[in-house]
Design an enzyme around this catalytic site. Sequence first.
Site, short mmCIF file in Angstrom:
data_model
loop_
_atom_site.label_atom_id
_atom_site.label_comp_id
_atom_site.label_asym_id
_atom_site.label_seq_id
_atom_site.Cartn_x
_atom_site.Cartn_y
_atom_site.Cartn_z
CE LYS A 84 -1.75 -2.42 3.28
NZ LYS A 84 -2.26 -2.87 4.57
N GLY A 127 -8.04 -7.33 0.80
CA GLY A 127 -7.44 -8.68 0.77
C GLY A 127 -7.91 -9.43 -0.45
CG ASP A 130 -4.28 -0.68 6.78
OD1 ASP A 130 -3.38 -1.03 6.00
OD2 ASP A 130 -5.40 -1.23 6.81
CE LYS A 138 -6.09 -2.13 3.79
NZ LYS A 138 -6.48 -2.80 5.04
N GLY A 190 -5.09 -11.46 5.16
CA GLY A 190 -4.73 -12.89 5.11
C GLY A 190 -3.86 -13.22 3.91
N1 HSE Z 1 -3.65 -4.54 8.91
C1 HSE Z 1 -4.56 -4.67 7.84
C2 HSE Z 1 -5.96 -4.83 8.41
C3 HSE Z 1 -4.18 -5.85 6.98
O1 HSE Z 1 -6.10 -5.01 9.62
O2 HSE Z 1 -6.92 -4.73 7.67
C4 HSE Z 1 -4.75 -5.87 5.61
O3 HSE Z 1 -4.39 -4.78 4.83
#
Ligand code: HSE
Length: 335
Positions: free
Chosen positions: A125, A154, A220, A224, A315
Site C-alpha cells: 500500500k 485482501g 492503513d 486504502k 490474510g
Molecule cells: N492490517 C490490515 C488490516 C491488513 O487489519 O486490515 C490488511 O491490509
Amino acid sequence: MRIIIFGCGIVGRSLLELLKVRKKELNISYGLAPKILGVVDSKGFAINTEGLNIDEILRIKDLGRSVGEMENYGKKGAFELEILENIEFDLLIDMTPTNIVNGEPALSLIKRAFSLKLNVITTNKGPLALAMPLLLELAKHNNVSFRFSGTVGGGTPLLDFAKKCLMGDKILAIRGILNGTTNYILTEMEKGKEFSEALREAQVKGFAEADPSLDIDGIDSASKLVILANWILGKKITLKDVKVQGIRDIRVKDLEDAKKKGKTIKLIASVNGEAKVEAETIPKDSNLAVSGSLNAVSFISQYAGEETIIGRGAGGKETASSVIRDMIEIRGLMG
Ligand code: HSE
C-alpha cells in the site's frame, strides 16, 4: 508468463503455494503458465532464467532461511535494481512490506519496472498511498499494466467490483470499513474487552500491521481510501489529502452507550468530496455494521443506488488470490 517476485513473506509464500497446487487448473481454465525466474527477499535473491523450482523456494523459506541460500541460483545480499535490465521477463510482482514513510524500496522498484516496460502487480500500500497519481501516469506513459487488487480488501474484490461491475454508472461516494484490525478491536470492546487485550488478539491472529499504530491511528484505512479514490473516482489524491482520526480515544463505555441506543461505533473511511477516516456511530442494522475482522464497503452510485460488499480484508491466501486475479487479467491483456 515470466515473473520475478519481490517479497517472500506471508503473501509471497501463499502465492507460491497457490501457484503450485492450482498449476493445472490455472493453465486449463485461464491459460496461465507462470514461470518464476527470480525471487527476492530481504536477505538475498535467487535467479534462474529457465525458471526456479517452487518447491525449493518454499522449502528454504519454511526453514526460515533466505532464497539467497538456494543451491546454484541463490545469492546473499542486496538486490541491485540494475540486475532487472539483464533479464527478459513479463511481470514483476511486488509483495514487500508496506512502508508508509517514503514507500521505499517498493516505490523505486515499481518506477524502475515501468521504465523497463514491465507489467507490475503490487500488494504494497505504501507506494500507492504516497504516489498513486504519479504511478498511474507512469504506467500509462510506458504502456504497461499496473494492478493492485490485493492492496484493498485482501481477497475481496472491492476494486474490481466498483471498476468493472459498476461500469456505466457514476459512483458518487464510497464509505466503508477498510481495516480488519480496528474492526476486530471495536467488536471485542463492544463485548467488554479492553482495547489493549483486543489489539493483542488481533496481532496474534495476524491481521495487524507490523507496526499496529498504522491500524489504530487510521493510516492503513486512509491508504486504502486513497487507492479507492484514485482508481474508482479518478481523484488525484495521496495520503496527505485524507483527514485521519483513529480509534485510540474510544472507550468500552462509548460502545456500551451506543449499544443501548441500537447503535455501534465503526472506523469509517469515506470519500464524498472530502476524503476522511473517523470513528462514526452508526445504526446496528446498517450495512456497514459488520463484526470481527471483516471489511465492508458501500458504493453509492447515481443510478444503481447503494451496493455493499462484505468480505475478509486480510490474510495470506486471501491476498494471494487477488494477485492471481491480477495475473489472469494481465495475461489476457498481453494477448
Ligand atoms: N492490517 C490490515 C488490516 C491488513 O487489519 O486490515 C490488511 O491490509
